[in-house]
Design an enzyme around this catalytic site. Structure first.
Site, PDB file in Angstrom:
ATOM      1  N   ASP A 287      38.033 -20.840  -9.801  1.00 18.89           N
ATOM      2  CA  ASP A 287      36.718 -21.462  -9.666  1.00 18.89           C
ATOM      3  C   ASP A 287      35.960 -21.118 -10.938  1.00 18.89           C
ATOM      4  O   ASP A 287      35.521 -19.981 -11.112  1.00 18.89           O
ATOM      5  CB  ASP A 287      36.020 -20.892  -8.418  1.00 18.89           C
ATOM      6  CG  ASP A 287      34.543 -21.291  -8.324  1.00 18.89           C
ATOM      7  OD1 ASP A 287      34.076 -22.111  -9.140  1.00 18.89           O
ATOM      8  OD2 ASP A 287      33.866 -20.769  -7.416  1.00 18.89           O
TER       9      ASP A 287
ATOM     10  N   ASP B 236      26.765 -27.062  -1.022  1.00 20.64           N
ATOM     11  CA  ASP B 236      26.977 -25.978  -1.993  1.00 20.64           C
ATOM     12  C   ASP B 236      25.646 -25.575  -2.622  1.00 20.64           C
ATOM     13  O   ASP B 236      25.114 -26.279  -3.483  1.00 20.64           O
ATOM     14  CB  ASP B 236      27.979 -26.459  -3.060  1.00 20.64           C
ATOM     15  CG  ASP B 236      28.295 -25.370  -4.095  1.00 20.64           C
ATOM     16  OD1 ASP B 236      27.589 -24.341  -4.150  1.00 20.64           O
ATOM     17  OD2 ASP B 236      29.268 -25.571  -4.854  1.00 20.64           O
TER      18      ASP B 236
ATOM     19  N   LYS C  14      28.881 -24.249 -18.625  1.00 22.00           N
ATOM     20  CA  LYS C  14      29.433 -25.365 -17.855  1.00 22.00           C
ATOM     21  C   LYS C  14      28.507 -26.576 -17.941  1.00 22.00           C
ATOM     22  O   LYS C  14      28.959 -27.720 -17.844  1.00 22.00           O
ATOM     23  CB  LYS C  14      29.598 -24.910 -16.410  1.00 22.00           C
ATOM     24  CG  LYS C  14      30.394 -25.859 -15.533  1.00 22.00           C
ATOM     25  CD  LYS C  14      30.590 -25.218 -14.159  1.00 22.00           C
ATOM     26  CE  LYS C  14      31.294 -26.125 -13.190  1.00 22.00           C
ATOM     27  NZ  LYS C  14      31.475 -25.454 -11.879  1.00 22.00           N
TER      28      LYS C  14
ATOM     29  N   GLU D 215      35.461 -29.263  -6.518  1.00 18.13           N
ATOM     30  CA  GLU D 215      35.010 -28.058  -5.809  1.00 18.13           C
ATOM     31  C   GLU D 215      34.852 -28.292  -4.298  1.00 18.13           C
ATOM     32  O   GLU D 215      35.312 -27.469  -3.502  1.00 18.13           O
ATOM     33  CB  GLU D 215      33.693 -27.544  -6.423  1.00 18.13           C
ATOM     34  CG  GLU D 215      33.920 -26.886  -7.780  1.00 18.13           C
ATOM     35  CD  GLU D 215      32.664 -26.776  -8.630  1.00 18.13           C
ATOM     36  OE1 GLU D 215      31.549 -26.975  -8.099  1.00 18.13           O
ATOM     37  OE2 GLU D 215      32.799 -26.503  -9.839  1.00 18.13           O
TER      38      GLU D 215
END
Ligand code: ADP
Ligand code: MG
Length: 656
Positions: A15, A214, A84, A187
């Site tokens: 991850d 999330d 990211k 994800e």
């Protein structure tokens, strides 16, 4: 076949997060004990599973992870976090994110975003891929160290909304780190896989809609997925699965907010604390930089504490030897952050509306919780209300994406080894589920081969006078004693009003849903106190393991039964003896001599037998034990009558 197995290399799941990254593995080693092969994170040398996605550049090798994060405030220009947000994007695309980054971002070839850090007298320009590669390399090294073999292959996750360029950039980061990215997985899909969704054989399964919520540190994402039963099927009986488990999922819609997360919760608590400091010590104190960073840390600590406790005390040292002491209640925090939580729910509604266009009226069958901020009880409650079902929280929300990536990696390894799929993929429960009782025996609530969904409940009580909490251990297996079963999880029911042993009535319910997720709840009937836990019972269980457990239980069946009976007799005898001894002390004088002597004899005989059984259960006969206990029951009848008469008398006196 043997050779193929030995030639297969480990594939890990990674991850690669905005704030934190993790590496996990499943089904490795390829054969052997199921518990040892269950999906698990691979920690670093210090035992930490989470590696902050932070890199600090300097003269020598860059510093990665915890150390880089801890000293980020000291080195704002050379510490690169949240990279990211820049992966595979042009400088123009990333413009909205730049105000949140402490370092300089410049345009590189083809207008791509690059990071520029001062090094020595000059500057160093690095791509986001290179920065991520440092994090990936650290994870690869820790995985290799934990597994004891070089790790060269990985499944890496990305947000569902990542475009081709962002996905390619993620692959490139892997390559730079010496990792072949064998698959990129979304994800939310990984989170669903961690719960075993998408791994079950097709028999009788219909398409399902799954929502993944999330709520992390800096971002909020919600995805609506469709689990396509046909593709997941691969034929009944769990033969070789599809090319990859993740292929069974379609992303129907995504929504979110790239600047909404736990950091915003911290910020609200921080604002409140700064206000309190200003009021008590003056505005200038609240503005001291050292105070601000201490307040920020205290705010996050208080928030985390309130996920478990109803209130928490914040103690902040202030300049000049003073300190601020405040109590923050959960209700207060909830009032502060309600607007943030509602914003996430608005995103959910938007995602559901977008997905509805592709749905034929199917309803949501599961909501999977991901990200540290989903530990906040208000978040769980509101999500449950909006979707009308209890969200999945059984798997650690920090680890669920990495574990799911590992599950996908495990499926790929099994295929490469020609092993087919050996995970348990059934519409029935392969093994019984139960609770540990006093004395170490198992009370089975749901028996093996029950079709899912299913539920069962049973009443339990306390074993000690005045006991105010009960520890519940959830077990899986066919054996009669807890020590011979697999411990799936434990939880505590607290706040039971003190009562004599055996009086509280605790209703324990086991419910297994269609996806095989087990919810266990315990409610004390008088006070309404409740505790619950959620577990995925088949995590990491293979068909061979189920078979082994079955054989063991056959082998030990007779002995186990006896042992279970004796454990129950010991526990019940203890309760009876305790009550009788207490009543005897009070009322012995009121008993006729003959019945008193008979009772005392029976008490002695049962006490001795119970003590012997405790020493060594094999030394007593269950039948004899049972008989002795029955004779005590008979001998104590008269004492019961006397005790009841006395208690009625004293009540009457009290009534007047
Ligand atoms: P990301 O996906 O952005 O990397 P994470 O999923 O790691 O983020 O979540 C980190 C966030 O979760 C932080 O804001 C942290 O404060 C918060 N968090 C962690 N544990 C708890 C808890 N017990 N209660 C509330 N928030 C928590
Ligand atoms: Mg995350």
């Amino acid at each position: 076949m043997q050779n193929a197995t030995t030639a297969v290399e480990p594939i890990v799941g990674i991850d690669l997060g905005t704030t934190n990254s993790l590496v996990a593995v499943a089904m490795w080693p390829l054969t052997g004990d199921a518990a040892a092969r269950a999906p698990r994170v691979l920690p670093d040398d210090a035992g930490l599973a989470m590696c902050p996605s932070v890199v600090r550049f300097g003269e020598g090798e860059p510093v990665v992870g915890v150390e880089a994060k801890q000293r980020a405030a000291e080195f704002p220009l050379t510490t690169v976090g949240s990279v990211k947000r820049l992966m595979g994007r042009s400088l123009a695309d990333a413009a909205g994110d730049l105000p949140y980054l402490s370092y300089k971002v410049v345009a590189g070839p083809a207008a791509t975003a690059r990071v520029e850090v001062p090094v020595g007298d000059g500057v160093k320009v690095v791509s986001p891929q290179e920065v991520s590669a440092y994090v990936l390399r650290a994870l690869r090294e820790q995985a290799s160290a934990r597994l004891g073999v070089p790790v060269r292959k990985a499944v890496v996750t990305v947000p569902a909304y990542f475009d081709d360029a962002q996905r390619q950039a993620t692959r490139d980061a892997g390559r730079i780190a010496g990792l072949e990215v064998v698959r990129i997985v979304n994800e939310p899909t990984a989170a669903a896989l961690a719960y075993g969704l998408g791994l079950r054989a097709g028999s009788g399964l219909r398409d399902q809609v799954i929502v993944v919520y999330d709520f992390g540190g800096g971002t909020f994402d919600v995805s609506v997925l469709r689990l396509v039963a046909g593709e997941a099927g691969g034929g009944a009986g769990g033969e070789a699965g599809p090319a990859a488990a993740a292929d069974a999922f379609q992303v129907l819609s995504t929504a979110g907010d790239t600047h909404l997360g736990g950091d915003d919760v911290d910020h609200l608590v921080m604002q409140w604390l700064l206000g309190e400091i200003a009021a008590e010590a003056g505005q200038e104190i609240a503005a001291v930089p050292g105070v601000r960073s201490a307040v920020q840390a205290a705010a996050e600590r208080a928030k985390i504490a309130l996920s478990d406790a109803e209130s928490t005390e914040v103690v902040l040292p202030l300049p000049g030897g003073r300190r601020l002491v405040r109590v923050l209640g959960r209700g207060q925090l909830e009032a502060m952050i309600m607007p943030l939580v509602e914003r996430t729910l608005e995103c959910c509604k938007r995602a559901m509306r977008d997905a509805a266009k592709q749905l034929a009226g199917e309803s949501v069958s599961a909501v999977v919780m991901v990200g540290g901020s989903t530990r906040i009880p208000l978040v769980r409650r509101r999500v449950a209300e909006v979707f009308g079902c209890e969200p999945y929280t059984a798997v650690d929300p920090d680890q669920v994406v990495a574990l799911g990536a590992a599950v996908q990696a495990g499926v790929l390894m099994q295929q490469q080894a020609g092993l087919g799929r050996s995970a348990v993929l059934l519409d029935v429960l392969p093994l019984s589920l139960g609770l540990e009782t006093v004395g170490g025996a198992v009370a089975k609530l749901i028996f093996r081969n029950s079709a899912t969904p299913c539920r069962a409940s049973e009443m339990f009580s306390t074993s000690v006078d005045g006991q105010t909490s009960i520890k519940l251990s959830v077990l899986q297996g066919e054996r009669e004693m807890a020590a011979d079963c697999r411990l799936l999880g434990t939880f505590h029911l607290r706040g039971i009003p003190p009562m004599p042993a055996g009086i509280p009535q605790v209703r324990v319910e086991f419910a297994v849903d269609a996806n095989g997720v087990l919810s266990v709840s315990a409610v004390e009937q008088r006070s309404g106190k409740r505790a619950a836990v959620q577990i995925v019972p088949n995590h990491g269980l293979s068909a061979e393991e189920v078979e082994r457990i079955e054989l063991e239980s056959f082998k030990h069946a007779r002995e186990d039964m006896t042992r279970h009976r004796i454990a129950d007799l010991i526990a019940n005898s203890a309760l009876d003896l305790h009550w009788i001894n207490r009543q005897l002390k009070q009322h012995a004088a009121k008993l006729e001599t003959a019945s008193r002597e008979q009772l005392e004899g029976a008490v002695t005989r049962l006490s001795e037998l119970a003590a012997a059984a405790r020493q060594d259960w094999r030394s007593v006969s269950a039948d004899e034990f049972h008989k002795v206990k029955e004779s005590l029951d008979r001998a104590s009848m008269r004492l019961h009558e006397v005790a009841i008469a006395e208690s009625l008398r004293s009540q009457n006196i009290g009534d007047r």
